[in-house]
Write an enzyme that holds these catalytic residues in place. Structure first.
Site, mmCIF file in Angstrom:
data_model
loop_
_atom_site.group_PDB
_atom_site.id
_atom_site.type_symbol
_atom_site.label_atom_id
_atom_site.label_comp_id
_atom_site.label_asym_id
_atom_site.label_seq_id
_atom_site.Cartn_x
_atom_site.Cartn_y
_atom_site.Cartn_z
ATOM 1 N N SER A 46 1.926 -2.558 7.816
ATOM 2 C CA SER A 46 1.486 -1.165 7.844
ATOM 3 C C SER A 46 1.992 -0.487 6.575
ATOM 4 O O SER A 46 3.179 -0.619 6.234
ATOM 5 C CB SER A 46 2.018 -0.453 9.083
ATOM 6 O OG SER A 46 1.541 0.878 9.137
ATOM 7 N N GLU A 47 1.123 0.220 5.877
ATOM 8 C CA GLU A 47 1.485 0.729 4.552
ATOM 9 C C GLU A 47 2.536 1.829 4.583
ATOM 10 O O GLU A 47 3.069 2.205 3.532
ATOM 11 C CB GLU A 47 0.247 1.206 3.799
ATOM 12 C CG GLU A 47 -0.456 2.373 4.422
ATOM 13 C CD GLU A 47 -1.843 2.585 3.842
ATOM 14 O OE1 GLU A 47 -2.108 3.715 3.427
ATOM 15 O OE2 GLU A 47 -2.654 1.646 3.810
ATOM 16 N N ASN A 48 2.859 2.351 5.777
ATOM 17 C CA ASN A 48 3.953 3.316 5.842
ATOM 18 C C ASN A 48 5.320 2.641 5.918
ATOM 19 O O ASN A 48 6.341 3.322 5.997
ATOM 20 C CB ASN A 48 3.768 4.295 7.006
ATOM 21 C CG ASN A 48 3.689 3.616 8.356
ATOM 22 O OD1 ASN A 48 3.289 2.463 8.454
ATOM 23 N ND2 ASN A 48 4.054 4.334 9.410
ATOM 24 N N GLY A 49 5.348 1.288 5.877
ATOM 25 C CA GLY A 49 6.623 0.595 5.727
ATOM 26 C C GLY A 49 7.047 -0.309 6.860
ATOM 27 O O GLY A 49 8.178 -0.228 7.346
ATOM 28 N N SER A 88 6.269 -0.857 0.384
ATOM 29 C CA SER A 88 5.034 -1.308 1.010
ATOM 30 C C SER A 88 3.906 -1.379 -0.011
ATOM 31 O O SER A 88 3.124 -2.334 -0.041
ATOM 32 C CB SER A 88 4.664 -0.353 2.147
ATOM 33 O OG SER A 88 3.508 -0.796 2.813
#
Length: 216
Positions: A46-49, A88
């Site tokens: 997930s690109e939020n980490g 990320s």
């Protein structure tokens, strides 16, 4: 689109994912995929980490401090890791994402994607779309076959701003599965009871039909 149709698309894309792959899931239909992976060991990013996203939690287990980039409640698999959003994007831009599953506004007959801006609208939705298009090794598109106004999403030429030069590998809709190459778009599987003639009418680009589909 009905929820059953969205689930059909998610299940079909889950079949394309392989053990050991690092997979980023975009907003919308892609967020359903974690619930249909079965025994596959796929590492969802997930690109939020987060690396190691699990299936959707039961209502009583929802923790809104633990959400995906799509702001949906999630779970974490054993061994999952949390990190800064900047790290990320280092993963994404560095080419470490094996597969990105993205929603679209449009895709052209060669797989060029538009998924971040509608002309005339004030609010843009860039997010990580351009980074994922550029950085992922493989791109699978999950989408309704038509927009809410009935216009086709698979088109001959984009009329929305492009998300980048890199092309998609596959498109899965509620009706069909298409693949892209420098020769154009090919129909490889039909997922509903739609006829070829009906499918072409609601598709804005001409497509060839795979030999395997013809034989079957």
């Amino acid at each position: 689109m009905s929820q059953s149709a969205r689930i059909k698309i998610a299940k079909r894309i889950a079949q394309e994912l392989s053990d050991g792959e690092i997979v980023n899931l975009g907003v919308g239909i892609p967020t359903l995929i974690p619930d249909y992976l079965g025994d596959k060991k796929v590492y969802l990013q997930s690109e939020n980490g987060l690396l190691g996203m699990g299936p959707t939690p039961e209502p009583q287990q929802v923790n809104m401090d633990l959400i995906s980039a799509s702001k949906k409640p999630i779970t974490m698999e054993i061994g999952a890791s949390l990190f800064d959003s900047s790290d990320s994007f280092v993963m994404i831009r560095g080419g470490h994402i094996d597969v990105a599953v993205l929603g679209i506004l449009q895709v052209d007959e060669f797989g060029e994607i538009a998924n971040w801006s509608v002309p005339g609208k004030d609010v843009l939705g860039v997010g990580g779309a351009m980074d994922l298009v550029a950085g992922a090794k493989k791109i699978i598109l999950a989408s309704t076959h038509q927009a809410k106004d009935g216009s086709p999403k698979l088109v001959k030429k984009l009329t929305y701003p492009t998300s980048g030069g890199k092309k998609a590998n596959m498109l899965v809709t509620e009706h069909a599965v298409f693949t892209f190459s420098n020769k154009g778009v090919e129909l490889v599987e039909i997922l509903s009871d739609i006829s070829l003639e009906e499918l072409q009418k609601i598709t804005g680009a001409n497509f060839t039909i795979s030999q395997e589909l013809i034989r079957n």
